[in-house]
Write a protein that holds these residues in place. Structure first.
Motif, PDB file in Angstrom:
ATOM      1  N   PHE A 155      -8.996   4.538  10.990  1.00  0.00           N
ATOM      2  CA  PHE A 155      -9.423   4.743   9.429  1.00  0.00           C
ATOM      3  C   PHE A 155     -10.621   4.087   9.144  1.00  0.00           C
ATOM      4  O   PHE A 155     -10.357   2.658   9.787  1.00  0.00           O
TER       5      PHE A 155
ATOM      6  N   GLN B 124       1.169   5.162   1.268  1.00  0.00           N
ATOM      7  CA  GLN B 124       0.395   6.079   1.713  1.00  0.00           C
ATOM      8  C   GLN B 124       0.653   8.124   2.165  1.00  0.00           C
ATOM      9  O   GLN B 124       1.907   7.754   2.383  1.00  0.00           O
TER      10      GLN B 124
ATOM     11  N   PHE C 176      -9.575   2.237   1.617  1.00  0.00           N
ATOM     12  CA  PHE C 176     -10.139   2.723   2.612  1.00  0.00           C
ATOM     13  C   PHE C 176      -9.436   4.469   3.444  1.00  0.00           C
ATOM     14  O   PHE C 176      -9.952   5.166   1.471  1.00  0.00           O
ATOM     15  N   GLY C 177     -10.361   4.926   3.851  1.00  0.00           N
ATOM     16  CA  GLY C 177     -10.783   5.923   3.595  1.00  0.00           C
ATOM     17  C   GLY C 177      -9.779   6.973   4.052  1.00  0.00           C
ATOM     18  O   GLY C 177      -8.550   6.759   4.947  1.00  0.00           O
ATOM     19  N   ASP C 178     -10.146   8.134   4.430  1.00  0.00           N
ATOM     20  CA  ASP C 178      -8.604   9.284   4.520  1.00  0.00           C
ATOM     21  C   ASP C 178      -9.034   9.614   6.492  1.00  0.00           C
ATOM     22  O   ASP C 178      -7.728  10.499   6.539  1.00  0.00           O
TER      23      ASP C 178
ATOM     24  N   GLN D 263      -7.885  -4.218   0.868  1.00  0.00           N
ATOM     25  CA  GLN D 263      -9.079  -2.944   1.614  1.00  0.00           C
ATOM     26  C   GLN D 263      -9.024  -1.554   1.255  1.00  0.00           C
ATOM     27  O   GLN D 263      -7.743  -1.283   0.455  1.00  0.00           O
TER      28      GLN D 263
ATOM     29  N   TYR E 141       0.679  -1.347  -0.862  1.00  0.00           N
ATOM     30  CA  TYR E 141       0.163  -0.209   0.036  1.00  0.00           C
ATOM     31  C   TYR E 141       1.178   1.607  -0.224  1.00  0.00           C
ATOM     32  O   TYR E 141       1.923   1.078   0.298  1.00  0.00           O
TER      33      TYR E 141
ATOM     34  N   GLY F 263      -5.469   7.888   3.865  1.00  0.00           N
ATOM     35  CA  GLY F 263      -5.498   6.140   4.169  1.00  0.00           C
ATOM     36  C   GLY F 263      -4.524   5.948   3.143  1.00  0.00           C
ATOM     37  O   GLY F 263      -4.209   6.258   1.903  1.00  0.00           O
ATOM     38  N   PRO F 264      -4.101   4.230   3.739  1.00  0.00           N
ATOM     39  CA  PRO F 264      -3.477   3.531   2.901  1.00  0.00           C
ATOM     40  C   PRO F 264      -4.168   3.401   1.489  1.00  0.00           C
ATOM     41  O   PRO F 264      -5.485   3.160   1.269  1.00  0.00           O
TER      42      PRO F 264
ATOM     43  N   PHE G 247      -4.179   0.720  -1.750  1.00  0.00           N
ATOM     44  CA  PHE G 247      -3.735  -0.713  -2.443  1.00  0.00           C
ATOM     45  C   PHE G 247      -2.783  -0.157  -3.751  1.00  0.00           C
ATOM     46  O   PHE G 247      -3.275   0.566  -4.776  1.00  0.00           O
TER      47      PHE G 247
END
Lengths: 112, 114
Positions: free
Chosen positions: B91, A38, B105-107, B103, A36, A43-44, A46
């Motif tokens: 998160f 970041q 992810f949101g921020d 997955q 991932y 957020g991370p 993918f």
């Protein structure tokens, strides 16, 4: 206990070069491994998934290798660009279980 | 491209107060997760949720924490009595299928406990 180690120091490279990031794991037998990205305050995101029976996976300028004997994955960014600057996280995973267990990440800085 | 949205982006709360963090996962996803990241540290798994029940939780996810999917779109994390050490970025993530799938992810919500 399970342990995931990524280059602890930031990696600084020049634009156009290939960046290579390392992920080592111990006390794990992951069936696959995810990478991932970041960015600060985000957020991370993918990037790639590689399975234990795959030696290498590519996506555009990204390449991931997975060596279950060495318990290591390498993540390469070819022809790196300043926009590639971010922290890169690896997450080895067993077949069961829902959790992503991340390494601390390696910070990459690509300078023009 | 569909995305996970989280609200609020920043929450400031007094120690001991209850806080609810909200997430709207990607609409056709079936698996939902919460993670946290203390400043300067790694992203840590808290809990996963599938079919209206917790499927896995970490040691961090103690009795102070709870999750809920109150309707068809929202997924919430409640911290019942916040502590200073709960200050972190939280998160939410979702995936279309379970173990092994990427997955999304949101921020995050930055939670600051005073």
């Amino acid at each position: 206990s399970q342990k995931i180690e990524q280059n602890s120091e930031a990696l600084n490279i020049q634009e156009g070069k290939t960046a290579t990031l390392t992920c080592n794991y111990t006390n794990y037998s992951p069936a696959y491994l995810q990478w991932y990205r970041q960015d600060p305050g985000r957020g991370p995101v993918f990037l790639l998934l590689i399975r234990e029976n795959e030696k290498e996976k590519r996506k555009e300028r990204l390449k991931v290798t997975f060596d279950t004997t060495l318990k290591q994955s390498l993540f390469h960014i070819t022809a790196s660009q300043p926009a590639d600057s971010a922290t890169y996280l690896c997450a080895p995973r067993a077949n069961s279980g829902y959790a992503l267990n991340f390494g601390k990440g390696t910070s990459l800085l690509v300078t023009p | 491209e569909p995305e996970v949205t989280q609200t609020p982006s920043h929450q400031v709360t007094q120690m001991g107060q209850e806080v609810i963090l909200r997430c709207v996962p990607i609409s056709n996803h079936l698996y939902f997760y919460w993670y946290r990241q203390i400043l300067g540290q790694k992203v840590e798994f808290l809990v996963s949720f599938y079919n209206n029940e917790i499927s896995e939780k970490s040691e961090i996810f103690d009795d102070q924490f709870s999750v809920e999917r109150p309707d068809g779109s929202n997924f919430t994390l409640k911290i019942r009595s916040t502590k200073l050490e709960d200050s972190a970025m939280y998160f939410c993530a979702s995936s279309s299928r379970g173990p092994g799938q990427p997955q999304h992810f949101g921020d995050g919500t930055r939670l600051s406990i005073l």
